[in-house]
Design an enzyme around this catalytic site. Structure first.
Site, PDB file in Angstrom:
ATOM      1  N   HIS A 165      -2.094  -5.471   1.548  1.00 18.99           N
ATOM      2  CA  HIS A 165      -3.399  -6.081   1.319  1.00 18.99           C
ATOM      3  C   HIS A 165      -3.209  -7.519   0.877  1.00 18.99           C
ATOM      4  O   HIS A 165      -2.242  -7.833   0.187  1.00 18.99           O
ATOM      5  CB  HIS A 165      -4.160  -5.337   0.203  1.00 18.99           C
ATOM      6  CG  HIS A 165      -5.299  -6.133  -0.357  1.00 18.99           C
ATOM      7  ND1 HIS A 165      -6.538  -6.138   0.235  1.00 18.99           N
ATOM      8  CD2 HIS A 165      -5.373  -6.993  -1.402  1.00 18.99           C
ATOM      9  CE1 HIS A 165      -7.329  -6.972  -0.451  1.00 18.99           C
ATOM     10  NE2 HIS A 165      -6.639  -7.494  -1.447  1.00 18.99           N
ATOM     11  N   ASN A 190      -2.105   0.187   6.962  1.00 19.01           N
ATOM     12  CA  ASN A 190      -1.580  -1.087   7.452  1.00 19.01           C
ATOM     13  C   ASN A 190      -0.690  -1.821   6.445  1.00 19.01           C
ATOM     14  O   ASN A 190      -0.584  -3.049   6.477  1.00 19.01           O
ATOM     15  CB  ASN A 190      -2.734  -1.968   7.958  1.00 19.01           C
ATOM     16  CG  ASN A 190      -3.780  -2.212   6.888  1.00 19.01           C
ATOM     17  OD1 ASN A 190      -3.597  -1.842   5.725  1.00 19.01           O
ATOM     18  ND2 ASN A 190      -4.870  -2.844   7.264  1.00 19.01           N
ATOM     19  N   GLU A 193      -9.962 -10.126  -7.635  1.00 21.48           N
ATOM     20  CA  GLU A 193      -8.907  -9.113  -7.454  1.00 21.48           C
ATOM     21  C   GLU A 193      -7.744  -9.301  -8.433  1.00 21.48           C
ATOM     22  O   GLU A 193      -7.211  -8.321  -8.959  1.00 21.48           O
ATOM     23  CB  GLU A 193      -8.412  -9.159  -6.007  1.00 21.48           C
ATOM     24  CG  GLU A 193      -9.490  -8.687  -5.035  1.00 21.48           C
ATOM     25  CD  GLU A 193      -9.060  -8.749  -3.577  1.00 21.48           C
ATOM     26  OE1 GLU A 193      -7.909  -9.173  -3.304  1.00 21.48           O
ATOM     27  OE2 GLU A 193      -9.863  -8.352  -2.720  1.00 21.48           O
ATOM     28  N   LYS A 214       0.831  -1.211   0.000  1.00 24.23           N
ATOM     29  CA  LYS A 214       0.000   0.000   0.000  1.00 24.23           C
ATOM     30  C   LYS A 214       0.870   1.267   0.000  1.00 24.23           C
ATOM     31  O   LYS A 214       2.069   1.211   0.295  1.00 24.23           O
ATOM     32  CB  LYS A 214      -0.944  -0.032   1.208  1.00 24.23           C
ATOM     33  CG  LYS A 214      -1.978  -1.170   1.147  1.00 24.23           C
ATOM     34  CD  LYS A 214      -2.953  -1.102   2.322  1.00 24.23           C
ATOM     35  CE  LYS A 214      -3.993  -2.214   2.240  1.00 24.23           C
ATOM     36  NZ  LYS A 214      -4.995  -2.100   3.343  1.00 24.23           N
ATOM     37  N   TYR A 253     -12.360  -1.904  -3.910  1.00 28.71           N
ATOM     38  CA  TYR A 253     -12.892  -2.044  -2.547  1.00 28.71           C
ATOM     39  C   TYR A 253     -14.422  -1.907  -2.508  1.00 28.71           C
ATOM     40  O   TYR A 253     -14.956  -1.528  -1.477  1.00 28.71           O
ATOM     41  CB  TYR A 253     -12.251  -1.003  -1.633  1.00 28.71           C
ATOM     42  CG  TYR A 253     -10.909  -1.409  -1.032  1.00 28.71           C
ATOM     43  CD1 TYR A 253     -10.766  -2.606  -0.321  1.00 28.71           C
ATOM     44  CD2 TYR A 253      -9.796  -0.589  -1.130  1.00 28.71           C
ATOM     45  CE1 TYR A 253      -9.562  -2.971   0.260  1.00 28.71           C
ATOM     46  CE2 TYR A 253      -8.573  -0.957  -0.558  1.00 28.71           C
ATOM     47  CZ  TYR A 253      -8.468  -2.151   0.140  1.00 28.71           C
ATOM     48  OH  TYR A 253      -7.282  -2.507   0.720  1.00 28.71           O
TER      49      TYR A 253
HETATM   50  P1  ATP Z   1      -7.239  -5.813   3.144  1.00 21.60           P
HETATM   51  O1  ATP Z   1      -8.576  -6.080   2.497  1.00 21.60           O
HETATM   52  O2  ATP Z   1      -6.659  -4.446   2.789  1.00 21.60           O
HETATM   53  O3  ATP Z   1      -6.259  -6.926   2.942  1.00 21.60           O
HETATM   54  P2  ATP Z   1      -8.307  -6.715   5.642  1.00 21.60           P
HETATM   55  O4  ATP Z   1      -8.944  -7.804   4.838  1.00 21.60           O
HETATM   56  O5  ATP Z   1      -7.440  -7.110   6.805  1.00 21.60           O
HETATM   57  O6  ATP Z   1      -7.434  -5.765   4.721  1.00 21.60           O
HETATM   58  P3  ATP Z   1     -10.798  -5.287   5.532  1.00 21.60           P
HETATM   59  O7  ATP Z   1     -11.840  -5.444   6.585  1.00 21.60           O
HETATM   60  O8  ATP Z   1     -10.996  -5.949   4.209  1.00 21.60           O
HETATM   61  O9  ATP Z   1      -9.397  -5.705   6.172  1.00 21.60           O
HETATM   62  O10 ATP Z   1     -10.602  -3.722   5.305  1.00 21.60           O
HETATM   63  C1  ATP Z   1      -9.972  -3.231   4.131  1.00 21.60           C
HETATM   64  C2  ATP Z   1      -9.057  -2.090   4.510  1.00 21.60           C
HETATM   65  O11 ATP Z   1      -9.840  -1.007   4.985  1.00 21.60           O
HETATM   66  C3  ATP Z   1      -8.088  -2.383   5.654  1.00 21.60           C
HETATM   67  O12 ATP Z   1      -6.925  -3.062   5.265  1.00 21.60           O
HETATM   68  C4  ATP Z   1      -7.767  -1.001   6.139  1.00 21.60           C
HETATM   69  O13 ATP Z   1      -6.835  -0.334   5.274  1.00 21.60           O
HETATM   70  C5  ATP Z   1      -9.125  -0.323   6.021  1.00 21.60           C
HETATM   71  N1  ATP Z   1      -9.921  -0.453   7.258  1.00 21.60           N
HETATM   72  C6  ATP Z   1     -10.509  -1.575   7.727  1.00 21.60           C
HETATM   73  N2  ATP Z   1     -11.153  -1.341   8.894  1.00 21.60           N
HETATM   74  C7  ATP Z   1     -10.962  -0.015   9.149  1.00 21.60           C
HETATM   75  C8  ATP Z   1     -11.374   0.858  10.200  1.00 21.60           C
HETATM   76  N3  ATP Z   1     -12.132   0.429  11.215  1.00 21.60           N
HETATM   77  N4  ATP Z   1     -10.973   2.151  10.116  1.00 21.60           N
HETATM   78  C9  ATP Z   1     -10.221   2.610   9.093  1.00 21.60           C
HETATM   79  N5  ATP Z   1      -9.814   1.836   8.070  1.00 21.60           N
HETATM   80  C10 ATP Z   1     -10.170   0.545   8.094  1.00 21.60           C
HETATM   81 MG    MG Z   2     -10.057  -7.405   3.089  1.00 23.64          MG
END
Ligand code: ATP
Ligand code: MG
Length: 139
Positions: A115, A112, A126, A9, A49
């Site tokens: 992804h 974070n 994806e 990211k 997303y």
């Molecule tokens: P990713 O899909 O990016 O691999 P993930 O599957 O661990 O991450 P998801 O629940 O799919 O988490 O959320 C997608 C992304 O949205 C997260 O990686 C983070 O960047 C952001 N995100 C998720 N939860 C929050 C939150 N509560 N507040 C802010 N940003 C969030």
């Molecule tokens: Mg995710």
């Protein structure tokens, strides 16, 4: 062989973690089948997303994901979806094991570092969202 989409990211690219993350991918035995740097525009990030479009953090997430270039990768290996998510660690970096990428290189639950696809169906969506078949090198 199973495939997954990985993204380094914008926060991690900006911080200079690209090489360290690729090293961890290869040291774990995950095979890089495709890789490209791309600065996502809003449409491209929103389409990626779209499952999160109703979430409260959606607009902030799109701001973040369009804030600078990403590195997009297709990885393959046996059980690669789970293996890559285990290397990444949980969504919130501070709750992960110190060895995980997000704990070591992420900042907070939004910024974070990486992804990874979360299921076989999302991996197919994806990978195809970002790569044509001819851009994926099977061997
Ligand atoms: P990713 O899909 O990016 O691999 P993930 O599957 O661990 O991450 P998801 O629940 O799919 O988490 O959320 C997608 C992304 O949205 C997260 O990686 C983070 O960047 C952001 N995100 C998720 N939860 C929050 C939150 N509560 N507040 C802010 N940003 C969030
Ligand atoms: Mg995710």
């Amino acid at each position: 062989m199973e495939k997954t989409l990985a993204i380094i990211k914008p926060d991690a690219v900006q911080a200079g973690y690209t090489g360290e993350i690729i090293k961890r991918i290869e040291e774990d035995g995950l095979i890089i089948r495709a890789m490209r740097m791309e600065h996502l525009d809003r449409k491209r990030a929103e389409g990626f997303y779209y499952v999160h479009r109703q979430k409260s953090f959606f607009n902030e997430l799109i701001n973040f994901m369009t804030s600078g270039p990403c590195v997009l990768l297709v990885l393959s290996a046996y059980n690669v979806i789970n293996r890559w998510r285990n290397l990444m660690g949980p969504t919130d970096p501070k709750s992960g094991h110190p060895d995980t990428i997000r704990r070591a290189m992420g900042t907070n639950i939004e910024r974070n570092a990486v992804h990874g696809s979360d299921s076989k169906d999302s991996a197919v969506y994806e990978v195809n969202y970002f790569f044509k078949g001819t851009e994926i090198f099977e061997r």
